[in-house]
Design a protein around this motif. Structure first.
Motif, short mmCIF file in Angstrom:
data_model
loop_
_atom_site.label_atom_id
_atom_site.label_comp_id
_atom_site.label_asym_id
_atom_site.label_seq_id
_atom_site.Cartn_x
_atom_site.Cartn_y
_atom_site.Cartn_z
N ASP A 72 -1.29 -13.50 7.65
CA ASP A 72 -1.58 -13.32 9.01
C ASP A 72 -1.15 -11.98 9.59
O ASP A 72 -2.00 -11.11 10.16
CB ASP A 72 -1.25 -14.44 9.87
CG ASP A 72 -1.96 -15.79 9.68
OD1 ASP A 72 -2.97 -15.86 9.04
OD2 ASP A 72 -1.22 -16.71 9.91
N TYR A 73 -0.09 -11.53 9.10
CA TYR A 73 0.42 -10.17 9.47
C TYR A 73 -0.14 -9.31 8.86
O TYR A 73 -0.62 -8.17 9.29
CB TYR A 73 1.95 -10.06 9.25
CG TYR A 73 2.67 -9.00 9.72
CD1 TYR A 73 2.84 -8.58 11.05
CD2 TYR A 73 2.89 -7.99 8.67
CE1 TYR A 73 3.41 -7.30 11.40
CE2 TYR A 73 3.49 -6.77 8.76
CZ TYR A 73 3.79 -6.47 10.35
OH TYR A 73 4.29 -5.24 10.55
N HIS A 74 -0.45 -9.50 7.67
CA HIS A 74 -1.25 -8.44 6.66
C HIS A 74 -2.39 -8.12 7.17
O HIS A 74 -3.03 -7.02 7.42
CB HIS A 74 -1.25 -8.98 5.34
CG HIS A 74 -2.28 -8.20 4.31
ND1 HIS A 74 -2.55 -9.00 3.07
CD2 HIS A 74 -2.48 -7.10 4.44
CE1 HIS A 74 -3.27 -7.73 2.52
NE2 HIS A 74 -3.44 -6.88 3.10
N GLN A 75 -3.20 -9.19 7.75
CA GLN A 75 -4.74 -8.91 8.18
C GLN A 75 -4.57 -8.21 9.50
O GLN A 75 -5.35 -7.20 9.67
CB GLN A 75 -5.29 -10.43 8.58
CG GLN A 75 -6.67 -10.61 9.08
CD GLN A 75 -7.11 -11.64 9.32
OE1 GLN A 75 -6.75 -12.53 8.77
NE2 GLN A 75 -8.19 -11.90 10.27
N LEU A 76 -3.57 -8.47 10.34
CA LEU A 76 -3.66 -7.87 11.73
C LEU A 76 -3.10 -6.31 11.77
O LEU A 76 -3.18 -5.55 12.59
CB LEU A 76 -2.91 -8.68 12.82
CG LEU A 76 -3.58 -9.95 13.11
CD1 LEU A 76 -2.43 -11.01 13.86
CD2 LEU A 76 -4.76 -9.68 13.58
N SER A 77 -2.17 -6.16 10.87
CA SER A 77 -1.36 -4.78 10.73
C SER A 77 -2.18 -3.68 9.85
O SER A 77 -2.08 -2.53 10.17
CB SER A 77 0.09 -4.96 10.02
OG SER A 77 0.02 -5.39 8.78
N PHE A 78 -2.98 -4.08 9.05
CA PHE A 78 -3.52 -3.01 7.97
C PHE A 78 -4.31 -2.11 8.92
O PHE A 78 -4.36 -1.00 8.20
CB PHE A 78 -4.47 -4.02 7.03
CG PHE A 78 -5.20 -3.04 6.18
CD1 PHE A 78 -4.55 -2.41 5.08
CD2 PHE A 78 -6.35 -2.78 6.18
CE1 PHE A 78 -4.94 -1.52 4.21
CE2 PHE A 78 -7.00 -1.86 5.26
CZ PHE A 78 -6.47 -1.37 4.20
N PRO A 79 -5.12 -2.22 9.84
CA PRO A 79 -5.88 -1.26 10.55
C PRO A 79 -5.04 -0.18 10.98
O PRO A 79 -5.49 0.99 11.15
CB PRO A 79 -6.53 -1.83 11.74
CG PRO A 79 -6.74 -3.31 11.32
CD PRO A 79 -5.59 -3.59 10.45
N TYR A 80 -3.79 -0.36 11.24
CA TYR A 80 -2.74 0.79 11.69
C TYR A 80 -2.36 1.64 10.56
O TYR A 80 -1.47 2.45 10.95
CB TYR A 80 -1.51 -0.04 12.42
CG TYR A 80 -2.03 -0.94 13.40
CD1 TYR A 80 -2.39 -0.30 14.61
CD2 TYR A 80 -1.95 -2.29 13.28
CE1 TYR A 80 -2.99 -1.29 15.57
CE2 TYR A 80 -2.39 -3.09 14.30
CZ TYR A 80 -3.07 -2.55 15.72
OH TYR A 80 -3.29 -3.30 16.63
N LEU A 81 -2.70 1.37 9.42
CA LEU A 81 -2.37 2.51 8.34
C LEU A 81 -3.15 3.84 8.89
O LEU A 81 -2.36 4.80 8.35
CB LEU A 81 -2.87 2.17 6.96
CG LEU A 81 -2.84 2.71 5.91
CD1 LEU A 81 -2.90 1.80 4.93
CD2 LEU A 81 -3.78 3.93 5.63
N SER A 82 -3.97 3.90 9.56
CA SER A 82 -4.72 4.95 9.90
C SER A 82 -3.68 6.23 10.77
O SER A 82 -3.63 7.15 10.74
CB SER A 82 -5.90 4.70 10.69
OG SER A 82 -5.40 4.18 12.05
N LEU A 83 -2.77 5.56 11.38
CA LEU A 83 -1.59 6.31 12.13
C LEU A 83 -1.01 7.39 11.15
O LEU A 83 -0.46 8.17 11.61
CB LEU A 83 -0.75 5.31 12.87
CG LEU A 83 -1.25 4.39 13.69
CD1 LEU A 83 -0.08 3.29 14.40
CD2 LEU A 83 -1.37 5.48 15.27
N PHE A 84 -1.13 7.00 9.91
CA PHE A 84 -0.24 7.86 9.20
C PHE A 84 -1.27 8.68 8.00
O PHE A 84 -0.82 9.35 7.06
CB PHE A 84 0.53 7.10 8.07
CG PHE A 84 1.61 6.12 8.67
CD1 PHE A 84 2.82 6.53 9.12
CD2 PHE A 84 1.36 4.76 9.11
CE1 PHE A 84 3.68 5.89 9.84
CE2 PHE A 84 2.34 3.89 9.73
CZ PHE A 84 3.44 4.54 10.23
N LEU A 85 -2.37 8.54 8.24
CA LEU A 85 -3.55 9.41 7.36
C LEU A 85 -3.59 10.82 7.87
O LEU A 85 -4.60 11.29 8.63
CB LEU A 85 -4.72 8.74 7.30
CG LEU A 85 -4.88 7.29 6.92
CD1 LEU A 85 -6.34 6.67 6.97
CD2 LEU A 85 -4.26 7.20 5.59
#
Length: 285
Positions: A72-85
Motif C-alpha cells: 500500500d505504501y509502495h503504491q501511494l509513494s511511487f509518484p513522488y519519485l519525480s521530486l528527484f528527477l
C-alpha cells in the motif's frame, strides 16, 4: 503505512535552507520506501516545491528507488519519485507494478522526463501478469538517444522492435523472461530442420541493435519457461550471415544445447554464466 512524518508543517525558510546548503550537493540517491517519509510527508514536500520535478536534487546523476514490503505504501509513494528527477540524471533504477494505474502513469511520466538524458535504466515490474505490454509501450513512447545499458523484466514479442531501434544500446539484460515462445525446436543434433520458416524481423537488418555488445538473460536455470523464452528471443534476432552458430551450454535442454539458424544476425556464442541465477550470457565479437 511506513515512513517518517514531519513534527510540524514545512515553512518556506525550511525549503530555502535545504536548497541553499544541501540540494545542489547531491549526486547519488539510493532510497528504500520503508526507510523514507510517510505519504503525508511526501505530499507536503510536493506542495512546498510546487510540483517541480527534481526540486529536491537538481544535480543528481544516479537514482535508485526500491520497493519495500508494504504494498500500500509502495503504491501511494511511487509518484513522488519525480521530486528527484533532475535534468542531469543519467542512471535510474526503480521498482513498480504496471497493473496499478497510478504507478503505470507515474512510470510513463518518468520516461517523458528522463528519456533524453539516461544512459542506464533498470526497471523491475512486480506485476503478476506475464508478458505485460507495458515495456513495449514504454520504450516506444520516447526517444532514448543516449541509453547504453538497459535491464527489463519479462517482455512480450512486441517489445523486440523498439529494443532493436535503440541507437546506443550496448548492454541488454532481460530478467525472468518467459513470455516469448520459440519459433522452432532444433533436432537432436542441434540442427534446425530445413523446412522451418523464420519470420523476418520488422526492423531493418542494417539498423537493428546497431550498438549491442552484450545480452544477458536472468532467471532460474531450472525454469523451463525461461529457457524456452530465451530460445524464442534469440530466434527472433534479425538475420544477417549464413551458417553462423549460436551455442548455449545448457545440458539436457534441447532448445538451448545448440541452435543453428538459417541466417542468424550476429557471429556469436552463448555461454552459461557462472552465477546460478543467470541462464546465459551473449557476447558480440
Amino acid at each position: 503505512m511506513s515512513g517518517q512524518n514531519f513534527t510540524r508543517g514545512l515553512l518556506p525558510e525550511d525549503l530555502q535552507r535545504y536548497k541553499t546548503f544541501y540540494a545542489h550537493r547531491i549526486r547519488k540517491i539510493d532510497l528504500w520506501y520503508t526507510s523514507t517519509f510517510s505519504v503525508d510527508a511526501w505530499q507536503a514536500l510536493q506542495l512546498a516545491t510546487e510540483w517541480q520535478p527534481g526540486a529536491l536534487s537538481p544535480l543528481v546523476t544516479s537514482l535508485s528507488w526500491q520497493a519495500g514490503s508494504d504494498r500500500d505504501y509502495h503504491q501511494l509513494s511511487f509518484p513522488y519519485l519525480s521530486l528527484f528527477l533532475g535534468p542531469n540524471l543519467v542512471s535510474l533504477e526503480f521498482n513498480f507494478s504496471s497493473d496499478i494505474p497510478v504507478q503505470a502513469t507515474s512510470a510513463q511520466a518518468i520516461a517523458t522526463r528522463t528519456a533524453r538524458t539516461l544512459k542506464k535504466l533498470k526497471i523491475r515490474d512486480t506485476t503478476s501478469v506475464a508478458g505485460s505490454p507495458f515495456p513495449a509501450r514504454y520504450l516506444s513512447s520516447c526517444s532514448w538517444p543516449d541509453l547504453e545499458t538497459l535491464c527489463l523484466p519479462d517482455i512480450s514479442v512486441d517489445a523486440i522492435l523498439p529494443l532493436s531501434s535503440l541507437p546506443r544500446l550496448a548492454a541488454l539484460e532481460l530478467i525472468g523472461l518467459r513470455s516469448i515462445h520459440p519459433l522452432y525446436t532444433p533436432t537432436e543434433n542441434g540442427i534446425v530442420p530445413g523446412d522451418i520458416h523464420i519470420p523476418p524481423s520488422r526492423a531493418s537488418e542494417d539498423t537493428s541493435f546497431p550498438s549491442l555488445r552484450s545480452l544477458t538473460f536472468g532467471g532460474s536455470s531450472g525454469e523451463g519457461s525461461v529457457l524456452e523464452a530465451v530460445a524464442g528471443f534469440i530466434q527472433r534476432l534479425p538475420p544477417r550471415k549464413p551458417s553462423d552458430e549460436y551455442r548455449m551450454l545448457a545440458p539436457g535442454h534441447p532448445l538451448l544445447v545448440r541452435m543453428r539458424q538459417t541466417r542468424p544476425r550476429y557471429p556469436a556464442s552463448l555461454y552459461r554464466a557462472e552465477h546460478p541465477s543467470f541462464v546465459a550470457l551473449w557476447s558480440r565479437r
